[in-house]
Design a protein around this motif. Structure first.
Motif, short mmCIF file in Angstrom:
data_model
loop_
_atom_site.label_atom_id
_atom_site.label_comp_id
_atom_site.label_asym_id
_atom_site.label_seq_id
_atom_site.Cartn_x
_atom_site.Cartn_y
_atom_site.Cartn_z
N ALA A 147 9.46 6.11 10.78
CA ALA A 147 8.26 6.92 10.99
C ALA A 147 7.49 6.41 12.20
O ALA A 147 7.07 7.19 13.06
CB ALA A 147 7.39 6.90 9.74
N SER A 148 7.30 5.13 12.29
CA SER A 148 6.55 4.52 13.39
C SER A 148 7.23 4.75 14.73
O SER A 148 6.56 4.97 15.74
CB SER A 148 6.40 3.02 13.12
N ALA A 149 8.55 4.74 14.76
CA ALA A 149 9.29 4.90 16.01
C ALA A 149 9.04 6.24 16.68
O ALA A 149 9.18 6.37 17.88
CB ALA A 149 10.79 4.71 15.76
N VAL A 150 8.67 7.25 15.89
CA VAL A 150 8.38 8.57 16.48
C VAL A 150 6.88 8.86 16.51
O VAL A 150 6.47 9.98 16.76
CB VAL A 150 9.15 9.71 15.75
N GLY A 151 6.06 7.84 16.24
CA GLY A 151 4.61 8.01 16.29
C GLY A 151 3.99 8.48 15.00
O GLY A 151 2.85 8.95 14.98
N GLY A 152 4.70 8.34 13.89
CA GLY A 152 4.21 8.78 12.59
C GLY A 152 3.82 7.62 11.70
O GLY A 152 3.76 6.46 12.14
N SER A 153 3.59 7.93 10.43
CA SER A 153 3.23 6.90 9.47
C SER A 153 3.89 7.21 8.13
O SER A 153 4.29 8.34 7.87
CB SER A 153 1.71 6.84 9.29
N LEU A 154 4.02 6.18 7.30
CA LEU A 154 4.65 6.33 6.00
C LEU A 154 3.97 5.39 5.02
O LEU A 154 3.67 4.25 5.35
CB LEU A 154 6.14 6.00 6.09
N THR A 155 3.71 5.91 3.83
CA THR A 155 3.24 5.08 2.72
C THR A 155 4.20 5.27 1.56
O THR A 155 4.82 6.33 1.42
CB THR A 155 1.82 5.46 2.27
N ALA A 156 4.33 4.24 0.76
CA ALA A 156 5.21 4.31 -0.41
C ALA A 156 4.68 3.37 -1.47
O ALA A 156 4.23 2.27 -1.16
CB ALA A 156 6.63 3.93 -0.03
N GLY A 157 4.70 3.84 -2.72
CA GLY A 157 4.27 2.99 -3.80
C GLY A 157 4.06 3.75 -5.09
O GLY A 157 4.15 4.99 -5.12
N ALA A 158 3.79 3.01 -6.14
CA ALA A 158 3.56 3.59 -7.45
C ALA A 158 2.13 4.10 -7.55
O ALA A 158 1.20 3.45 -7.08
CB ALA A 158 3.83 2.54 -8.53
N ALA A 159 2.00 5.28 -8.16
CA ALA A 159 0.68 5.87 -8.40
C ALA A 159 0.79 6.82 -9.59
O ALA A 159 1.63 7.72 -9.60
CB ALA A 159 0.19 6.62 -7.16
N ASP A 160 -0.03 6.59 -10.60
CA ASP A 160 -0.10 7.48 -11.76
C ASP A 160 1.26 7.73 -12.40
O ASP A 160 1.61 8.86 -12.72
CB ASP A 160 -0.75 8.82 -11.37
#
Length: 142
Positions: A103-116
């Motif tokens: 994601a970062s390599a193309v200028g983006g962002s990514l989040t990942a994790g447990a939620a609800d």
């Protein structure tokens, strides 16, 4: 290299392994996505499906792709019930770290994790990347 146009085949391949992949809504028309963004999107979805299959093999996986005026949004979600939460992988190019790097390599962002009670991977990628590889102009060799 696989790209955004290979996602339908990727979903069918995952279903062929017994994974329940639910693509929510119709796949958006993604012809206006830069090739490197399409490749990053494909690899992010591929890894998210792989993680879900590894950590929650009996749970359904929901995939949402949305194309806005400037961004491609990716959201992959699977329930955690009965599954061990994913952990950070070590080494570049694998697991959650690899998805973030893509994601970062193309200028983006990514989040990942447990939620609800779910594991959620969300990425925002620019539809047309402005990231350029630096050149070696003007360098003098000793």
């Amino acid at each position: 290299m696989p790209g955004i146009d290979g996602l339908s085949e990727l979903f069918e391949s995952a279903r062929g392994t017994g994974q329940r992949v639910e693509v929510r809504g119709a796949l958006p028309e993604l012809t206006d996505v830069a090739p490197e963004v399409g490749t990053a999107a494909y690899r992010i979805v591929q890894e998210a499906l792989s993680n879900a299959r590894r950590h929650a093999p009996r749970e359904p996986v929901g995939v949402d792709l949305t194309l806005g005026e400037e961004d491609l949004g990716i959201r992959v979600v699977n329930p955690l019930e009965g599954a061990a939460p994913a952990t950070e992988a070590t080494g570049g190019g694998h697991g959650l770290i690899g998805m973030r790097e893509r994601a970062s390599a193309v200028g983006g962002s990514l989040t990942a994790g447990a939620a609800d009670g779910e594991f959620v991977v969300e990425a925002w990628l620019p539809a047309q990347t402005a990231v350029r590889t630096p050149t070696k102009r003007g360098r003098k060799t000793p």
